[in-house]
Design an enzyme around this catalytic site. Structure first.
Site, PDB file in Angstrom:
ATOM      1  N   THR A 425      29.749  13.378 -20.935  1.00 38.22           N
ATOM      2  CA  THR A 425      28.295  13.504 -20.872  1.00 38.22           C
ATOM      3  C   THR A 425      27.944  13.764 -19.416  1.00 38.22           C
ATOM      4  OG1 THR A 425      28.090  11.996 -22.749  1.00 38.22           O
ATOM      5  CG2 THR A 425      26.153  12.201 -21.368  1.00 38.22           C
ATOM      6  N   ASP A 465      29.694  10.493 -33.658  1.00 40.45           N
ATOM      7  CA  ASP A 465      28.969   9.302 -33.211  1.00 40.45           C
ATOM      8  C   ASP A 465      28.419   8.502 -34.394  1.00 40.45           C
ATOM      9  OD1 ASP A 465      29.442   9.602 -30.550  1.00 40.45           O
ATOM     10  OD2 ASP A 465      27.411  10.164 -29.984  1.00 40.45           O
TER      11      ASP A 465
END
Length: 605
Positions: A425, A465
């Protein structure tokens, strides 16, 4: 009746919220402080001697970047330069953030890009509005709760699920960026794309970090387009310093620059994205062009909590980052952290214990609020946090914490779930010349996402996720896969305000579910320990996700392991590669910090 949180329903501004707080939300310390409110109270019992003298606050390897006008901190120098160029051209914080992220998608492709999603916190200095923009990916309409289960009904191995089209969610960044730009941009939309287009056409130098990640990625040659881009004709990883152009990415950006985000979500680009996901072997995906056409970004109400003399605001669900970070701070509200030393057993123990409690609630209650009622108000209520904080002992770890009952508004029959979240990220922070602020965290989930490329950019693997198992212990899991649902995240872009309603800090980090611990550490370091933003970022990392207490390898925290074990912690030591980036503001000007663990830099004017 006092409350420890506020959302910004009805467009309340930072000043209005802070004024309300004077009457309705004074800090907790004047009430009963926790037993751990003094250094003496938090000292370990006599047999647990600290193995080394308490560490003084570390000196930053470099001074924070300083500026009197405006500043950006981002994960790559070329991205920060692009953002600063927009600021110098008269652009807003939003303009700078979008331009920088478009460059990050090129030069730091393993972490984020237009094939993924993002969460963005924005403060508008003129109106005082605090807004939360949700560009999280969504599951395609054909997604099912069992899509990550093997034929025997057991969850797939994570590594097996990641690579291919099955893990690809509908990208959200560009819809979100366009929404935020429409409301707060100053420069023309197309101008924001110029730096990234120029670099994609001329080429950029591969960083040492990117080279190492390519070399270490086991599955990067699974798909021909990806293999060819990240490796040379000889099959070797692109070398550090090698100049790599990406004309396909430049062409995609030109299309979106000229026609807006609609060009990405409909027409040939959308068709190519869906075809890449569906045509992947192994793991063909379920996305079709209609999934992209139907994607919508959402402007949400931030979650905010009064912490000491400040108001701290973050993203609401479907990310757990804002609520969980605020819970950690709220649980420590009655503790005099300022009296404790950074890198001390006492500080690490108390913060880790607060994190256990916060993660227990996170793993049970937070998911996409369009599908699950998330009790954010109850989770951030001052009375609830004060009650939960009583479970923190200064002399003994509680071990695995159980979730509380934060005013769920009815029976809650969902099972706790420790779903893994993405580790690849990026984060950037901006404060412009008018005092507008952006805290943006963007992601494609794992390093190199799904490993699929379309039109010059990587596609995310954010659907991993979700919880792979829709049921746990006979009870449904809140973060189970459902059509058009947004998977739970841990991204935690945060903004901090002083008593006048002025923004004083924008900060966040990559790092999967460790993001929450990284950001909490940095906020405590700047607010309680009065460290500058660079020193706060440099401070060794430690996290607890309601399990082991993790300490950063190669730092002074390693020496605390024996004392923490004596307090009942199960301790592990390992790499903790945060990517913290932040900007702070005070009467003297702006300061920027970039994480030395990655390639970032802070630049100002």
């Amino acid at each position: 009746m006092r409350t420890g949180w506020f959302s910004l329903r009805g467009g309340l501004t930072a000043v209005a919220i802070l004024l309300l707080g004077v009457a309705a939300c004074e800090p907790l310390p004047p009430e009963e402080p926790l037993a751990a409110a003094s250094p003496a109270a938090v000292a370990p019992p006599a047999p647990v001697a600290e193995p080394v003298p308490p560490q003084a606050p570390p000196v930053a390897a470099v001074e924070p970047a300083a500026s009197t006008k405006q500043m950006i901190a981002a994960a790559h120098p070329l991205a920060a330069e692009a953002g600063l160029a927009m600021l110098k051209a008269g652009g807003s914080a939003i303009d700078a953030a979008i331009a920088a992220e478009l460059v990050l998608g090129l030069v730091e492709p393993q972490s984020s890009g237009i094939g993924g999603g993002a969460f963005l916190m924005h403060y508008a200095a003129k109106t005082g509005e605090i807004a939360a923009y949700d560009g999280r990916e969504t599951a395609p309409a054909a997604a099912t709760s069992d899509m990550f289960l093997n034929a025997d009904g057991r969850p797939m191995a994570f590594e097996k699920a990641v690579v291919g089209g099955l893990s690809v969610g509908v990208p959200g960044f560009l819809r979100m960026a366009e929404m935020a730009h429409r409301e707060h941009g100053r420069l023309p939309w197309a101008q924001l794309f110029d730096p990234a287009i120029g670099l994609a056409e001329k080429g950029f130098a591969v960083s040492e970090r990117l080279h190492g990640l390519i070399a270490g990625a086991k599955h990067l040659k699974t798909f021909a387009a990806t293999a060819g881009y990240f490796h040379g004709p000889d099959g070797q990883p692109r070398a550090a310093g090698e100049i790599v152009a990406n004309p396909a990415y430049a062409a995609t950006l030109r299309e979106v620059a000229e026609k807006g985000a609609e060009a990405f979500y409909t027409g040939p680009i959308a068709s190519d994205i869906a075809a890449a996901a569906r045509g992947a072997r192994p793991n063909p995906g379920r996305m079709v062009a209609a999934d992209l056409a139907g994607y919508k970004a959402i402007k949400r109400e931030p979650v905010c909590l009064f912490y000491r003399a400040w108001m701290v605001c973050g993203m609401p669900a479907p990310t757990s980052g804002g609520i969980t970070t605020l819970q950690i701070l709220g649980l420590l509200q009655g503790t005099d952290l300022a009296a404790l030393k950074p890198n001390s057993v006492e500080a690490v123990h108390l913060i880790a214990e607060a994190s256990r409690l916060a993660f227990a609630d996170r793993d049970t209650y937070i998911a996409d609020p369009a599908f699950i009622p998330v009790p954010a108000a109850g989770m951030l209520d001052s009375g609830y946090l004060k009650l939960r904080a009583r479970e923190i002992s200064p002399t003994r770890s509680m071990g695995t914490a159980f979730p509380g009952m934060p005013g769920t508004g009815g029976a809650w029959n969902f099972a706790p779930d420790d779903t893994r979240t993405g580790v690849s990220t990026t984060h950037l922070a901006v404060i412009d010349a008018d005092g507008n602020a952006v805290s943006l965290t963007a992601s494609i989930e794992g390093p190199f996402g799904s490993h699929l490329m379309a039109r010059g950019f990587l596609l995310n693997n954010q659907l991993t996720d979700f919880s792979f198992a829709p049921v746990k212990g006979g009870a449904p899991v809140a973060n189970a896969v459902e059509p058009k649902k947004r998977p739970r995240s841990s991204m935690a872009p945060m903004l901090v305000f002083d008593g006048t309603g002025r923004v004083v800090e924008a900060v966040g980090s990559p790092g999967g579910s460790r993001i929450i611990g990284y950001v909490a550490k940095t906020l405590i370091a700047t607010l309680d320990w009065k460290m500058d933003i660079q020193a706060a970022i440099d401070l060794p990392n430690f996290v607890n996700r309601n399990g082991k207490t993790e300490l950063e390898k190669g730092t002074p925290l390693e020496a605390l392991a024996p004392a923490l074990k004596a307090l009942g912690h199960e301790v592990t030591i390992g790499e903790m590669t945060s990517g913290l980036h932040g900007v702070t503001a005070d009467a003297t000007g702006l300061a920027g910090g970039a994480d030395p663990r990655r390639d970032g830099v802070a630049l100002g004017q």
